[in-house]
Enzyme design. Structure first.
Site, PDB file in Angstrom:
ATOM      1  N   PRO A   9       0.858  -1.153   0.022  1.00  0.00           N
ATOM      2  CA  PRO A   9      -0.017   0.074   0.050  1.00  0.00           C
ATOM      3  C   PRO A   9       0.822   1.396  -0.094  1.00  0.00           C
ATOM      4  O   PRO A   9       1.842   1.440   0.599  1.00  0.00           O
ATOM      5  CB  PRO A   9      -0.673  -0.015   1.162  1.00  0.00           C
ATOM      6  CG  PRO A   9      -0.233  -1.199   1.917  1.00  0.00           C
ATOM      7  CD  PRO A   9       0.479  -2.122   1.317  1.00  0.00           C
ATOM      8  N   ASN A  10       0.160   2.227  -0.798  1.00  0.00           N
ATOM      9  CA  ASN A  10       0.952   3.693  -0.672  1.00  0.00           C
ATOM     10  C   ASN A  10       1.984   3.745  -1.635  1.00  0.00           C
ATOM     11  O   ASN A  10       2.595   4.833  -1.979  1.00  0.00           O
ATOM     12  CB  ASN A  10       1.014   4.024   0.380  1.00  0.00           C
ATOM     13  CG  ASN A  10      -0.479   4.416   1.193  1.00  0.00           C
ATOM     14  OD1 ASN A  10      -1.205   4.777   0.666  1.00  0.00           O
ATOM     15  ND2 ASN A  10      -0.233   3.670   2.376  1.00  0.00           N
ATOM     16  N   ARG A  17       4.474  10.858  -1.935  1.00  0.00           N
ATOM     17  CA  ARG A  17       4.206  10.787  -0.567  1.00  0.00           C
ATOM     18  C   ARG A  17       5.460  11.040   0.139  1.00  0.00           C
ATOM     19  O   ARG A  17       6.297  10.556  -0.140  1.00  0.00           O
ATOM     20  CB  ARG A  17       3.771   9.256  -0.171  1.00  0.00           C
ATOM     21  CG  ARG A  17       4.814   8.149  -0.241  1.00  0.00           C
ATOM     22  CD  ARG A  17       4.262   6.922  -0.007  1.00  0.00           C
ATOM     23  NE  ARG A  17       4.007   6.393   1.177  1.00  0.00           N
ATOM     24  CZ  ARG A  17       4.238   5.339   1.918  1.00  0.00           C
ATOM     25  NH1 ARG A  17       4.640   4.210   1.016  1.00  0.00           N
ATOM     26  NH2 ARG A  17       4.061   5.233   3.182  1.00  0.00           N
ATOM     27  N   TYR A  22      10.862   9.286   1.526  1.00  0.00           N
ATOM     28  CA  TYR A  22      10.812   8.365   0.475  1.00  0.00           C
ATOM     29  C   TYR A  22      11.683   8.813  -0.717  1.00  0.00           C
ATOM     30  O   TYR A  22      11.588   8.052  -1.784  1.00  0.00           O
ATOM     31  CB  TYR A  22       9.327   7.664   0.141  1.00  0.00           C
ATOM     32  CG  TYR A  22       8.829   6.847   1.483  1.00  0.00           C
ATOM     33  CD1 TYR A  22       9.464   5.934   1.751  1.00  0.00           C
ATOM     34  CD2 TYR A  22       7.810   7.333   2.202  1.00  0.00           C
ATOM     35  CE1 TYR A  22       8.537   5.159   2.935  1.00  0.00           C
ATOM     36  CE2 TYR A  22       7.261   6.801   3.130  1.00  0.00           C
ATOM     37  CZ  TYR A  22       7.886   5.602   3.668  1.00  0.00           C
ATOM     38  OH  TYR A  22       7.102   5.027   4.588  1.00  0.00           O
ATOM     39  N   ASN A  74       8.240  -5.669  -0.812  1.00  0.00           N
ATOM     40  CA  ASN A  74       8.039  -4.621   0.261  1.00  0.00           C
ATOM     41  C   ASN A  74       6.553  -4.232   0.559  1.00  0.00           C
ATOM     42  O   ASN A  74       5.515  -3.625  -0.054  1.00  0.00           O
ATOM     43  CB  ASN A  74       8.216  -2.774  -0.413  1.00  0.00           C
ATOM     44  CG  ASN A  74       8.459  -1.892   0.588  1.00  0.00           C
ATOM     45  OD1 ASN A  74       7.904  -2.036   1.583  1.00  0.00           O
ATOM     46  ND2 ASN A  74       9.072  -0.618   0.023  1.00  0.00           N
ATOM     47  N   ALA A  77       2.982  -0.761   5.073  1.00  0.00           N
ATOM     48  CA  ALA A  77       2.466  -0.646   6.371  1.00  0.00           C
ATOM     49  C   ALA A  77       1.942  -2.036   6.815  1.00  0.00           C
ATOM     50  O   ALA A  77       1.912  -2.210   8.059  1.00  0.00           O
ATOM     51  CB  ALA A  77       1.569   0.284   6.558  1.00  0.00           C
ATOM     52  N   GLU A  98      12.562  -9.214   2.250  1.00  0.00           N
ATOM     53  CA  GLU A  98      11.753  -8.205   2.726  1.00  0.00           C
ATOM     54  C   GLU A  98      12.550  -6.802   2.475  1.00  0.00           C
ATOM     55  O   GLU A  98      13.846  -6.853   2.535  1.00  0.00           O
ATOM     56  CB  GLU A  98      11.608  -8.194   4.087  1.00  0.00           C
ATOM     57  CG  GLU A  98      10.721  -7.161   4.872  1.00  0.00           C
ATOM     58  CD  GLU A  98      10.782  -7.335   6.344  1.00  0.00           C
ATOM     59  OE1 GLU A  98      11.583  -8.139   6.951  1.00  0.00           O
ATOM     60  OE2 GLU A  98      10.175  -6.538   6.864  1.00  0.00           O
ATOM     61  N   HIS A 100      12.647  -2.629   2.135  1.00  0.00           N
ATOM     62  CA  HIS A 100      11.945  -1.397   2.572  1.00  0.00           C
ATOM     63  C   HIS A 100      12.922  -0.081   2.189  1.00  0.00           C
ATOM     64  O   HIS A 100      14.356  -0.309   2.206  1.00  0.00           O
ATOM     65  CB  HIS A 100      11.972  -1.050   4.283  1.00  0.00           C
ATOM     66  CG  HIS A 100      11.176  -2.294   4.780  1.00  0.00           C
ATOM     67  ND1 HIS A 100       9.698  -2.171   4.661  1.00  0.00           N
ATOM     68  CD2 HIS A 100      11.537  -3.252   5.515  1.00  0.00           C
ATOM     69  CE1 HIS A 100       9.374  -3.298   5.175  1.00  0.00           C
ATOM     70  NE2 HIS A 100      10.235  -3.962   5.619  1.00  0.00           N
ATOM     71  N   ARG A 107      12.665   4.799  12.577  1.00  0.00           N
ATOM     72  CA  ARG A 107      11.476   5.473  12.799  1.00  0.00           C
ATOM     73  C   ARG A 107      10.805   5.158  13.909  1.00  0.00           C
ATOM     74  O   ARG A 107      11.275   4.819  14.939  1.00  0.00           O
ATOM     75  CB  ARG A 107      11.014   5.192  11.361  1.00  0.00           C
ATOM     76  CG  ARG A 107      11.812   5.483  10.129  1.00  0.00           C
ATOM     77  CD  ARG A 107      11.091   5.041   8.988  1.00  0.00           C
ATOM     78  NE  ARG A 107      10.054   6.102   8.583  1.00  0.00           N
ATOM     79  CZ  ARG A 107       8.901   5.886   7.729  1.00  0.00           C
ATOM     80  NH1 ARG A 107       9.147   5.024   7.081  1.00  0.00           N
ATOM     81  NH2 ARG A 107       7.903   6.730   7.679  1.00  0.00           N
TER      82      ARG A 107
HETATM   83  C1  DQA Z   1       8.120   1.080   4.131  1.00  0.00           C
HETATM   84  C2  DQA Z   1       8.067   1.353   5.341  1.00  0.00           C
HETATM   85  C3  DQA Z   1       6.778   1.080   6.008  1.00  0.00           C
HETATM   86  O1  DQA Z   1       6.893   1.148   7.351  1.00  0.00           O
HETATM   87  C4  DQA Z   1       5.829   2.158   5.538  1.00  0.00           C
HETATM   88  O2  DQA Z   1       4.504   1.753   5.929  1.00  0.00           O
HETATM   89  C5  DQA Z   1       5.735   1.945   3.992  1.00  0.00           C
HETATM   90  C6  DQA Z   1       7.007   1.954   3.279  1.00  0.00           C
HETATM   91  C7  DQA Z   1       9.402   1.635   3.177  1.00  0.00           C
HETATM   92  O3  DQA Z   1       9.722   1.160   2.079  1.00  0.00           O
HETATM   93  O4  DQA Z   1      10.290   2.085   3.830  1.00  0.00           O
HETATM   94  O5  DQA Z   1       4.644   2.061   3.315  1.00  0.00           O
HETATM   95  O6  DQA Z   1       7.706  -0.408   3.691  1.00  0.00           O
END
Ligand code: DQA
Length: 141
Positions: A9-10, A17, A22, A74, A77, A98, A100, A107
């Site tokens: 998501p997102n 964002r 990011y 990735n 959240a 995984e 990120h 964080r």
């Molecule tokens: C994320 C880190 C997560 O905590 C966050 O909710 C994201 C992006 C990252 O790529 O740093 O959506 O996965």
């Protein structure tokens, strides 16, 4: 080798964002970057993004039937909440990394917990797009 990259998501809103976290590169930039990473490599790459937990689980199941060799995820959240995605990864027994963009250990407290990590071989974080490249190279090697 068949690799599947899943972005949760997102991540479709990259570039829009929280650019201070990011960066300003867009999701399309990320997809182009990933395609370049596998150029001239013996890799069939599928890139998938969804904002929906169930859709991500369905994609992981599909990877099993497609005999995908590796998953790079990735989970956004869902990293910190989704036992269901963790179970899906464990169910299909496909080696999974995984990734990120940010360093989730530096964080907010709630980001330090990763359910998804419990099902993954390795976590790469805080390296931006390069983290995905490292994950692809991990599978190639
Ligand atoms: C994320 C880190 C997560 O905590 C966050 O909710 C994201 C992006 C990252 O790529 O740093 O959506 O996965």
């Amino acid at each position: 080798m068949k690799l599947l990259v899943i972005n949760g998501p997102n991540l479709n809103l990259l570039g829009v964002r929280e650019p201070s976290v990011y960066g300003t590169d867009t999701y399309e930039d990320l997809c182009n970057f990933l395609k370049k990473c596998v150029l001239n490599k013996d890799v069939e790459l599928e890139i998938y993004q969804s904002n929906h937990e169930g859709a991500i689980i369905d994609k992981i199941h599909e990877a099993y039937y497609k005999k995908t060799n590796g998953i790079i995820i990735n989970p956004g959240a869902y990293t910190h909440t989704s036992i269901a995605i963790m179970d899906a990864i464990k169910s299909v027994m496909i080696p999974t990394l995984e990734v990120h963009l940010s360093d989730i250990t530096k964080r907010e407290e709630f980001r330090k917990v990763s359910y998804i990590g419990l099902a993954c071989e390795k976590r790469i974080m805080g390296k931006g797009f390069l983290g995905y490249q490292e994950a692809i190279e991990y599978f190639i090697k």
